[in-house]
Design an enzyme around this catalytic site. Structure first.
Site, short mmCIF file in Angstrom:
data_model
loop_
_atom_site.label_atom_id
_atom_site.label_comp_id
_atom_site.label_asym_id
_atom_site.label_seq_id
_atom_site.Cartn_x
_atom_site.Cartn_y
_atom_site.Cartn_z
N ASP A 1 -0.17 -26.85 34.97
CA ASP A 1 0.98 -26.28 35.69
C ASP A 1 1.56 -27.29 36.67
OD1 ASP A 1 1.03 -23.78 34.54
OD2 ASP A 1 -0.37 -22.90 35.99
N LYS B 1 -7.04 -17.41 35.89
CA LYS B 1 -7.12 -18.87 36.13
C LYS B 1 -8.32 -19.24 37.00
CE LYS B 1 -2.19 -19.81 35.61
NZ LYS B 1 -0.97 -20.31 36.24
N THR C 1 4.83 -13.26 53.06
CA THR C 1 3.59 -12.95 53.76
C THR C 1 3.12 -14.23 54.46
OG1 THR C 1 3.10 -11.40 51.99
CG2 THR C 1 1.27 -11.95 53.47
N ASN D 1 7.12 -18.34 53.11
CA ASN D 1 6.67 -17.19 52.31
C ASN D 1 6.85 -15.89 53.07
OD1 ASN D 1 5.48 -16.34 49.82
ND2 ASN D 1 3.66 -15.72 50.98
N TYR E 1 12.01 -18.84 34.67
CA TYR E 1 12.75 -19.30 33.48
C TYR E 1 13.40 -18.16 32.70
CZ TYR E 1 8.19 -18.35 31.34
OH TYR E 1 7.02 -17.76 30.96
N GLY F 1 13.24 -23.55 35.11
CA GLY F 1 11.81 -23.26 34.90
C GLY F 1 11.34 -23.58 33.50
N THR G 1 -3.86 -17.73 31.84
CA THR G 1 -2.91 -17.39 32.89
C THR G 1 -3.35 -16.10 33.58
OG1 THR G 1 -0.58 -17.23 33.46
CG2 THR G 1 -1.20 -16.30 31.34
N GLU H 1 0.87 -1.17 0.00
CA GLU H 1 0.00 0.00 0.00
C GLU H 1 0.91 1.22 0.00
OE1 GLU H 1 -3.62 1.81 2.70
OE2 GLU H 1 -1.67 1.46 3.63
N ALA I 1 4.03 -18.58 48.07
CA ALA I 1 2.69 -19.09 48.35
C ALA I 1 1.66 -18.46 47.40
CB ALA I 1 2.32 -18.80 49.80
N ARG J 1 -6.94 -8.27 13.31
CA ARG J 1 -6.05 -8.14 12.14
C ARG J 1 -5.68 -9.52 11.61
NH1 ARG J 1 -3.54 -3.24 11.32
NH2 ARG J 1 -3.85 -1.68 12.92
P1 NAP Z 1 2.06 -14.80 42.43
O1 NAP Z 1 0.80 -15.54 42.61
O2 NAP Z 1 2.02 -13.34 42.26
O3 NAP Z 1 3.02 -15.14 43.69
C1 NAP Z 1 4.25 -14.51 43.82
C2 NAP Z 1 5.03 -15.13 44.98
O4 NAP Z 1 6.33 -14.52 44.99
C3 NAP Z 1 4.41 -14.86 46.34
O5 NAP Z 1 4.67 -15.93 47.19
C4 NAP Z 1 5.17 -13.61 46.79
O6 NAP Z 1 5.22 -13.45 48.18
C5 NAP Z 1 6.54 -13.92 46.27
N1 NAP Z 1 7.38 -12.73 46.11
C6 NAP Z 1 7.24 -11.78 45.17
N2 NAP Z 1 8.22 -10.84 45.34
C7 NAP Z 1 8.96 -11.23 46.41
C8 NAP Z 1 10.07 -10.68 47.07
N3 NAP Z 1 10.65 -9.57 46.65
N4 NAP Z 1 10.57 -11.34 48.13
C9 NAP Z 1 10.02 -12.49 48.55
N5 NAP Z 1 8.94 -13.06 47.97
C10 NAP Z 1 8.40 -12.43 46.91
O7 NAP Z 1 2.88 -15.36 41.17
P2 NAP Z 1 2.87 -16.84 40.58
O8 NAP Z 1 1.84 -16.92 39.50
O9 NAP Z 1 2.82 -17.80 41.68
O10 NAP Z 1 4.29 -16.89 39.83
C11 NAP Z 1 5.50 -16.94 40.58
C12 NAP Z 1 6.67 -17.18 39.64
O11 NAP Z 1 6.56 -18.45 39.01
C13 NAP Z 1 6.72 -16.21 38.47
O12 NAP Z 1 7.46 -15.07 38.82
C14 NAP Z 1 7.38 -16.98 37.35
O13 NAP Z 1 8.76 -16.70 37.27
C15 NAP Z 1 7.20 -18.42 37.75
N6 NAP Z 1 6.33 -19.13 36.77
C16 NAP Z 1 6.91 -20.16 36.09
C17 NAP Z 1 6.16 -20.87 35.20
C18 NAP Z 1 6.80 -22.00 34.44
O14 NAP Z 1 6.11 -22.63 33.62
N7 NAP Z 1 8.05 -22.29 34.68
C19 NAP Z 1 4.81 -20.56 34.97
C20 NAP Z 1 4.27 -19.50 35.70
C21 NAP Z 1 5.04 -18.80 36.59
P3 NAP Z 1 4.04 -12.66 48.96
O15 NAP Z 1 2.93 -13.64 49.13
O16 NAP Z 1 4.69 -12.26 50.23
O17 NAP Z 1 3.68 -11.49 48.11
#
Ligand code: NAP
Length: 519
Positions: A349, A308, A401, A399, A463, A484, A304, A32, A377, A195
């Protein structure tokens, strides 16, 4: 035929020739010429460009010439009389299509020259376009009919702005319901799927940019992405659809891995990023929208953050079937649409993580009675804890929290402790389910280096980067490691099998993700 078009938005003829060369080399099926971008525009410049395209790439290589009004998204505000002369000159020089603004065409003084040039042209067609850069059209079907009633030989082109993915369906319905030629899709990130699906539903053209910097409209994807990730060469009206529902979704690697698997298996299937913003109501509206339109051919979804739990609720609401452990986890990351429309909800997962662990420790049975420390957690932790407990492991959750750790531990009958107690960990298997260590903060580890011991297995669900500081420390101390990516690839392979009934090419799909991570 639906053309994959690249807009040429150069300021000079020389630059335009370079852009055309790159567009054709990248697989554009039409260019275009956005002549409103050319400085000191003359009819001669446009005629030269058309001759260049036809001479260099063949007489049949189609060209649209546009000289758009600024009010309709044009770059330089050339007077309307001059713009009409450009379009007429383009038709005389062999342009296949000219695109003029419907709003300007209905002004009687603006019609005559164009109509005469169209009558003299052997194949030239008039596209009458209307753009809304802020909103959806109130009545897109009405506008379409109005344009065709006003000038029946025209190809109506109706482009609007999607504020939410649910705004895409107006354009898709129009394409599906019209037998005449038409162009319709939505701009903006939320309009992206329209698109791609314009191609499936027979829009005369859909547009892709040469590069992100050269996009001429919001939400345009690059031709490289369109061809390599979104399989533009194999999309047709029978293509079955899949996608990942998320917010944000832009950085998801799921479209790349699943489309690579579909391409490898030669399936007429396409996997899209589905940006569904909002809460349960928005999720429900999106799912109702796609499932109500069986002609779209959606057969499955990955789900995701943050949907979920919504996915679980939706499948239950619709009388679908949920895998028991997904129900216990309280999250569904995979929805499959059965042949009769019945929905099935799964969670790959936990299974992806458990499989990655089992592979390393010599089988799932080894988890029975094993001491496992899980750090985090959140959602991923919940899925993995459920899988571990199901396999008989003795799990302790750490954890930041504490309240969340307690809640999760109570639900699955585990122990828990605050994160500052991780120094005490003395488990055989340690799993990081927090985001600590994830790029760009890859200098952090959720546990001190002293925790690692020889003979221990350390699994990081993060990962990106592939080798986190946690895993580097573990290796230095003689521990075994699992990254991961293994979990990510496992869960995607399981989804692929649920979607297609066949196993994907694991090596090829894994390499696709590795390539992306390395970039
Ligand atoms: P989420 O529900 O938001 O949970 C996050 C977790 O990380 C909570 O336990 C949180 O603690 C903790 N956290 C975050 N920042 C922190 C810090 N600065 N210090 C200490 N703890 C901390 O997330 P999610 O879905 O479980 O995912 C968590 C991780 O899994 C992702 O970041 C990703 O890298 C990984 N993941 C991997 C795959 C795979 O296929 N390999 C798939 C999905 C995710 P609080 O409860 O205290 O906030």
């Amino acid at each position: 035929m639906s053309y994959l078009a690249v807009p040429i938005s150069a300021e000079t003829v020389g630059e335009a020739i370079d852009q055309i060369r790159d567009a054709v080399a990248s697989g554009a099926e039409l260019v275009e010429l956005r002549t409103d971008f050319i400085e000191d525009l003359t009819c001669e410049k446009v005629v030269n460009l058309i001759s260049h395209v036809k001479g260099e790439y063949g007489k049949l290589f189609p060209v649209i010439v546009t000289c758009r009004d600024v009010a309709q998204g044009g770059a330089i505000n050339y007077p309307v009389k001059m713009r009409i002369d450009i379009l007429v000159g383009a038709l005389n020089a062999g342009a296949d299509f000219i695109d003029f603004e419907y709003k300007n065409f209905i002004i009687p003084d603006n019609q005559e020259k164009i109509k005469v040039a169209l009558a003299d042209s052997v194949k030239g067609r008039l596209i009458l376009s209307h753009h809304d850069f802020d909103d959806t059209f109130e009545n897109i079907a009405g506008l379409y009919r109005k344009i065709l009633t006003f000038y029946p030989p025209a190809i109506p082109k109706l482009i609007y702005t999607a504020d939410h993915i649910n705004d895409c369906f107006d354009g898709l319905d129009l394409l599906y319901n019209t037998s005449e030629q038409c162009v319709a899709f939505a701009m903006g990130e939320a309009g992206m799927i329209s698109r791609v699906l314009a191609r499936k539903l027979g829009s005369v053209v859909t547009f892709a940019s040469l590069s992100e910097a050269e996009a001429t409209a919001p939400g345009q994807i690059t031709i490289k992405e369109f061809k390599n990730i979104y399989r533009s060469d194999s999309i047709d009206c029978d293509t079955e659809l899949y996608g990942i529902i998320a917010d944000p979704v832009g950085h998801s690697m799921s479209p790349a891995i699943h489309n690579a698997g579909f391409a490898d298996a030669d399936f007429n299937k396409l996997y899209l990023p589905l940006l569904v913003e909002g809460d349960y109501e928005d999720f429900e509206e999106f799912m109702d929208n796609v499932l109500r339109r069986s002609w779209l051919g959606f057969k499955g979804f990955s789900v995701t953050i943050p949907h979920k739990e919504n996915a679980l609720e939706y499948v239950k609401d619709k009388g679908g079937q949920i895998e028991p452990l997904a129900e216990k986890i309280g999250a569904v990351n995979t929805i499959v649409v059965g042949p009769d429309g019945k929905l099935f909800g799964y969670n790959t997962d936990y299974a992806g993580a458990i499989e990655a662990i089992a592979e390393k420790i010599g089988g799932r049975g080894e988890l029975d009675n094993m001491d496992v420390a899980v750090v985090g957690a959140g959602g991923v932790s919940r899925a993995i804890v459920a899988g571990l407990v199901d396999a008989g492991a003795k799990v302790k959750i750490y954890n930041r929290t504490v309240r969340k750790a307690k809640k999760l531990a109570k639900q699955f009958g585990c122990e828990c402790a605050p994160l500052n107690k991780v120094g005490e960990i003395n488990a055989k298997l340690l799993i990081n389910c927090t985001s600590v260590g994830m790029s760009p903060e890859s200098d952090n580890s959720p546990v001190p280096v002293e925790v690692h011991r020889e003979g221990m297995v350390v699994f990081d669900t993060v990962y990106n980067p592939l080798e986190t500081l946690l895993l580097r420390h573990a290796k230095t101390c003689g521990a075994e490691t699992i990254d991961g990516l293994e979990m990510f690839v496992n869960q995607a392979m399981m989804q692929f099998e649920l979607f297609t009934g066949t196993q994907g090419n694991r090596r090829f799909m894994r390499e696709t993700v590795l390539d992306l991570l390395e970039k």
